[in-house]
Design a protein around this motif. Structure first.
Motif, PDB file in Angstrom:
ATOM      1  N   MET A  48      -7.898  38.734   7.170  1.00 40.27           N
ATOM      2  CA  MET A  48      -6.892  39.450   6.386  1.00 40.27           C
ATOM      3  C   MET A  48      -5.820  39.962   7.340  1.00 40.27           C
ATOM      4  O   MET A  48      -6.135  40.623   8.327  1.00 40.27           O
ATOM      5  N   THR A  49      -4.570  39.623   7.051  1.00 41.28           N
ATOM      6  CA  THR A  49      -3.472  40.086   7.894  1.00 41.28           C
ATOM      7  C   THR A  49      -2.572  41.038   7.111  1.00 41.28           C
ATOM      8  O   THR A  49      -2.437  40.923   5.889  1.00 41.28           O
ATOM      9  N   PHE A  50      -1.992  41.974   7.838  1.00 43.15           N
ATOM     10  CA  PHE A  50      -1.091  42.993   7.306  1.00 43.15           C
ATOM     11  C   PHE A  50       0.249  42.801   8.004  1.00 43.15           C
ATOM     12  O   PHE A  50       0.336  42.946   9.219  1.00 43.15           O
ATOM     13  N   GLU A  51       1.283  42.465   7.227  1.00 47.76           N
ATOM     14  CA  GLU A  51       2.584  42.165   7.810  1.00 47.76           C
ATOM     15  C   GLU A  51       3.663  43.025   7.162  1.00 47.76           C
ATOM     16  O   GLU A  51       3.769  43.077   5.933  1.00 47.76           O
ATOM     17  N   GLU A  52       4.466  43.681   7.983  1.00 45.87           N
ATOM     18  CA  GLU A  52       5.564  44.505   7.472  1.00 45.87           C
ATOM     19  C   GLU A  52       6.709  43.584   7.051  1.00 45.87           C
ATOM     20  O   GLU A  52       7.154  42.728   7.807  1.00 45.87           O
ATOM     21  N   VAL A  53       7.170  43.759   5.801  1.00 41.34           N
ATOM     22  CA  VAL A  53       8.283  42.993   5.267  1.00 41.34           C
ATOM     23  C   VAL A  53       9.193  43.974   4.523  1.00 41.34           C
ATOM     24  O   VAL A  53       8.836  44.454   3.439  1.00 41.34           O
ATOM     25  N   ASP A  54      10.321  44.292   5.128  1.00 41.30           N
ATOM     26  CA  ASP A  54      11.307  45.191   4.506  1.00 41.30           C
ATOM     27  C   ASP A  54      10.688  46.516   4.063  1.00 41.30           C
ATOM     28  O   ASP A  54      10.927  46.980   2.943  1.00 41.30           O
ATOM     29  N   GLY A  55       9.865  47.108   4.914  1.00 41.77           N
ATOM     30  CA  GLY A  55       9.262  48.402   4.614  1.00 41.77           C
ATOM     31  C   GLY A  55       8.051  48.335   3.709  1.00 41.77           C
ATOM     32  O   GLY A  55       7.441  49.358   3.401  1.00 41.77           O
ATOM     33  N   LYS A  56       7.710  47.140   3.267  1.00 43.41           N
ATOM     34  CA  LYS A  56       6.528  46.936   2.432  1.00 43.41           C
ATOM     35  C   LYS A  56       5.468  46.228   3.281  1.00 43.41           C
ATOM     36  O   LYS A  56       5.714  45.887   4.431  1.00 43.41           O
ATOM     37  N   THR A  57       4.289  46.009   2.709  1.00 50.71           N
ATOM     38  CA  THR A  57       3.218  45.325   3.440  1.00 50.71           C
ATOM     39  C   THR A  57       2.775  44.094   2.682  1.00 50.71           C
ATOM     40  O   THR A  57       2.346  44.186   1.522  1.00 50.71           O
ATOM     41  N   LYS A  58       2.878  42.952   3.346  1.00 47.74           N
ATOM     42  CA  LYS A  58       2.333  41.716   2.784  1.00 47.74           C
ATOM     43  C   LYS A  58       0.923  41.556   3.349  1.00 47.74           C
ATOM     44  O   LYS A  58       0.727  41.504   4.559  1.00 47.74           O
ATOM     45  N   ILE A  59      -0.048  41.516   2.442  1.00 45.45           N
ATOM     46  CA  ILE A  59      -1.440  41.286   2.826  1.00 45.45           C
ATOM     47  C   ILE A  59      -1.782  39.847   2.465  1.00 45.45           C
ATOM     48  O   ILE A  59      -1.592  39.424   1.321  1.00 45.45           O
ATOM     49  N   THR A  60      -2.267  39.130   3.466  1.00 42.46           N
ATOM     50  CA  THR A  60      -2.716  37.752   3.254  1.00 42.46           C
ATOM     51  C   THR A  60      -4.198  37.705   3.589  1.00 42.46           C
ATOM     52  O   THR A  60      -4.617  38.171   4.647  1.00 42.46           O
TER      53      THR A  60
END
Length: 169
Positions: free
Chosen positions: A119-131
């Motif tokens: 599971m990865t946590f990526e910052e995208v425009d102040g939000k978090t994309k969890i994959t």
């Protein structure tokens, strides 16, 4: 809601992805703290009645989900035990764990499919994309959990996660 979830099963791999309206640090924190997990983990109508978390590589989360919703018919009162064994933790970036069905003592259910999850946590425009990428032993093992209602269950779980993150901000 920020967006709907990607849920894609291919062969023995299940990929799920969703963006949450929360900073990465907060999104990661609610996966790493037992009291937070109890607030959002599981499908609607289910509560976490037991949550023993040792959040470190080599540690595990042993938990029990219990159906508290009388409208869920035969599921009402049912308990479902699980155990996640952590292999790798990179704070605010990544979790790698093996998720098992278990019993109340934490013994792994050998007759039920296990899954290794990255599971990865990526910052995208102040939000978090969890994959979340889950690898099962076989395509049949993945089909078994999908046939158990996993897509609905995980969608409701991630909806509850989104609501919990909103309540914290």
């Amino acid at each position: 809601m920020v967006n709907k979830m990607l849920f894609k099963a291919e062969g023995n791999v299940l990929k799920m992805e969703r963006t949450f309206n929360a900073p990465v640090e907060l999104a990661f924190k609610v996966f790493s703290d037992s009291e937070h997990l109890k607030q959002w983990f599981g499908p609607r109508g289910w509560t976490i009645s037991v949550s023993n978390l040792d959040f470190r590589p080599g540690g595990a989360w042993h938990y029990c989900m219990k159906c508290e919703d009388k409208n869920q018919g035969d599921f009402y009162g049912m308990e479902s035990w699980g155990k996640s064994a952590y292999k790798e933790i990179v704070v605010n970036e990544k979790l790698v764990y093996v998720d098992y069905f278990s019993d109340a003592e934490g013994n792994i259910s050998e007759n039920m499919p296990a899954v290794e999850v990255t599971m990865t946590f990526e910052e995208v425009d102040g939000k978090t994309k969890i994959t979340s990428i889950g690898s099962y032993a076989t395509a049949e093992a993945l089909k078994t959990v999908i046939d158990m209602g996993m897509e609905q269950g995980i969608t409701e779980t991630w909806d509850r996660l989104e609501e919990h993150l909103e309540n914290l901000q």
